[in-house]
Design a protein around this motif. Structure first.
Motif, short mmCIF file in Angstrom:
data_model
loop_
_atom_site.label_atom_id
_atom_site.label_comp_id
_atom_site.label_asym_id
_atom_site.label_seq_id
_atom_site.Cartn_x
_atom_site.Cartn_y
_atom_site.Cartn_z
N GLN A 26 -3.81 -23.57 -32.25
CA GLN A 26 -3.32 -25.02 -32.59
C GLN A 26 -1.42 -24.81 -32.42
O GLN A 26 -1.41 -26.14 -32.65
N SER A 27 -1.41 -24.06 -31.81
CA SER A 27 -0.17 -23.80 -30.79
C SER A 27 0.79 -25.17 -30.71
O SER A 27 -0.17 -25.62 -29.12
N PRO A 28 1.55 -26.10 -30.90
CA PRO A 28 2.10 -26.60 -29.64
C PRO A 28 2.24 -26.66 -28.48
O PRO A 28 2.15 -26.89 -27.41
N VAL A 29 2.88 -25.47 -28.20
CA VAL A 29 3.24 -25.71 -27.35
C VAL A 29 1.92 -24.54 -25.64
O VAL A 29 1.64 -24.85 -25.20
N PHE A 30 0.54 -24.05 -26.47
CA PHE A 30 -0.44 -23.98 -25.74
C PHE A 30 -0.76 -25.17 -25.81
O PHE A 30 -1.67 -25.40 -24.70
N GLY A 101 1.03 -26.44 -16.29
CA GLY A 101 0.82 -26.03 -18.00
C GLY A 101 1.82 -25.02 -18.49
O GLY A 101 2.03 -25.40 -19.59
N PHE A 102 1.85 -24.40 -17.56
CA PHE A 102 3.09 -23.48 -17.75
C PHE A 102 4.38 -23.87 -17.86
O PHE A 102 5.16 -24.39 -18.57
N TYR A 103 4.90 -25.50 -16.65
CA TYR A 103 5.96 -26.26 -16.38
C TYR A 103 6.41 -26.52 -17.87
O TYR A 103 6.90 -26.70 -18.85
N PHE A 104 5.03 -27.46 -18.47
CA PHE A 104 4.94 -28.04 -19.40
C PHE A 104 4.98 -27.41 -21.08
O PHE A 104 5.43 -28.09 -21.94
N LYS A 111 12.40 -27.12 -25.63
CA LYS A 111 12.56 -29.28 -26.46
C LYS A 111 12.35 -29.00 -28.00
O LYS A 111 13.41 -29.68 -28.99
N SER A 112 11.50 -28.33 -28.23
CA SER A 112 11.45 -27.91 -29.85
C SER A 112 12.77 -27.05 -30.37
O SER A 112 13.02 -26.97 -31.59
N ASN A 113 12.95 -26.47 -29.50
CA ASN A 113 13.51 -25.75 -30.12
C ASN A 113 15.20 -25.19 -29.62
O ASN A 113 16.45 -25.14 -30.35
N PHE A 114 15.64 -26.19 -28.39
CA PHE A 114 16.74 -26.07 -28.42
C PHE A 114 17.70 -27.72 -27.76
O PHE A 114 18.40 -27.95 -27.77
N GLU A 123 21.28 -32.56 -20.28
CA GLU A 123 20.71 -31.82 -21.36
C GLU A 123 18.90 -31.46 -20.91
O GLU A 123 18.74 -31.03 -20.67
N SER A 124 18.78 -32.88 -20.48
CA SER A 124 17.29 -33.04 -19.65
C SER A 124 17.34 -32.58 -18.50
O SER A 124 16.89 -31.87 -17.87
N LEU A 125 18.42 -32.46 -17.59
CA LEU A 125 18.52 -32.07 -16.43
C LEU A 125 18.28 -30.49 -16.45
O LEU A 125 17.65 -29.78 -15.67
N SER A 126 18.88 -30.38 -17.25
CA SER A 126 19.14 -28.22 -17.50
C SER A 126 17.98 -27.29 -18.25
O SER A 126 17.41 -26.86 -18.00
N MET A 127 16.90 -28.66 -18.75
CA MET A 127 16.23 -28.42 -19.67
C MET A 127 15.00 -28.27 -18.87
O MET A 127 13.72 -27.64 -18.45
#
Length: 301
Positions: A26-30, A101-104, A111-114, A123-127
């Motif tokens: 159920q993890s959003p990251v997963f 998958g790992f990239y997303f 995005k969620s944490n920072f 910000e978009s460029l660095s992430m």
């Protein structure tokens, strides 16, 4: 026989294990990882012929060929077979499915944490660059094998055989050949793409075009972002391809850059730009379109 306390303890441990597994799924990251893997697999299968043509165009810098992308595709079909256009598909899938998958997943975590709700261009460029940097390093050995399969210059029996022979001939250096130009290509591409895509999304909201058009708007945003990012990073892709094909001959970026410039001038650094732009643009657009649609349906936003 087990005591009542032991049975209850085993049952509790089993429940805790099931709960942890449920939380993982159920993890959003997963979920982001799965959505990215699915979108990456679909786009890889569809667009593999463009990647093969691009690789052969770039490697032909060293054999003095002026063959265009259409002639290369026709020659592959005539001299080998139609399905030969998908040579390298398995390493591409092995690379792209977990790689995207790992990239997303990484991007969602960042995005969620920072991140902020309205990210700036920086910000978009660095992430995008951070997420791609981690991914590119992890999957580079598969990228090397994929490039060699596509070139047609190596007769491997499969991925395991390719990895073993490359390691035997060149060691870890061979499996990680072209690391610097790969990072110079993929990291800026992902950063620029995410920056362009995010800005385009702000100005082209799906709600502005009517219900049911969200996938089409996402796809168009992805196409424009991909074209811009592909053009900027094309020279690094040419250098990367040839360093991975000839790791013993070209150990430093400077050697490849000088050779390409001496043989073909500045044009040499944009060799293969049409098939690469088509593939990268369409792949990125498809991946983001599928990813956005899956995340909408899974309430992942």
């Amino acid at each position: 026989m087990a005591t009542r306390e032991e049975s209850e303890g085993a049952h509790g441990a089993s429940e805790r294990s099931t709960t942890r597994a449920g939380r993982t799924f159920q993890s959003p990251v997963f979920k982001s990882f799965l959505a990215g893997a699915m979108s990456g697999s679909m786009s890889t299968v569809l667009l593999q012929p463009l990647d093969l043509v691009k690789t052969r165009l770039q490697s032909s810098v060293y054999i003095g060929s002026n063959t265009g992308m259409v002639n290369i595709a026709v020659n592959v079909v005539r001299q080998e077979r139609f399905l030969a256009l998908w040579n390298g598909l398995w390493p591409s899938l092995t690379r792209c499915a977990p790689g995207v998958g790992f990239y997303f997943g990484s991007l969602h975590y960042l995005k969620s944490n920072f991140g902020s709700s309205q990210p700036s261009s920086l910000e978009s460029l660095s992430m995008g660059m951070t997420a791609r940097c981690m991914t590119a390093f992890l999957i580079l050995p598969i990228t090397v094998i994929k490039t060699r399969f596509e070139s047609g210059a190596f007769q491997y029996r499969g991925m395991a055989n390719a990895l073993a022979l490359t390691y035997k001939a060149d060691g870890l250096r061979g499996l990680y050949s072209g690391l610097a130009p790969t990072l110079l290509r993929d990291v800026p591409f992902s950063g620029l793409y995410l920056m362009f895509y995010t800005k385009l999304k702000m100005y082209n909201q799906p709600s502005m075009f009517g219900p049911g058009l969200e996938p089409l708007v996402d796809f168009c945003n992805g196409v424009v972002g991909g074209i811009l990012a592909s053009f900027v990073t094309q020279p690094a892709d040419v250098v990367k391809t040839n360093m991975q094909l000839y790791p013993k001959k070209y150990r430093h970026i400077k050697q490849v850059v000088i050779y390409i410039y001496q043989k073909r001038g500045l044009y040499g650094f944009w060799r293969g730009i049409i098939p690469r732009t088509l593939r990268r643009t369409m792949m990125a657009a498809l991946a983001w379109t599928v990813f956005e649609e899956i995340t909408r349906r899974c309430s992942l936003k």
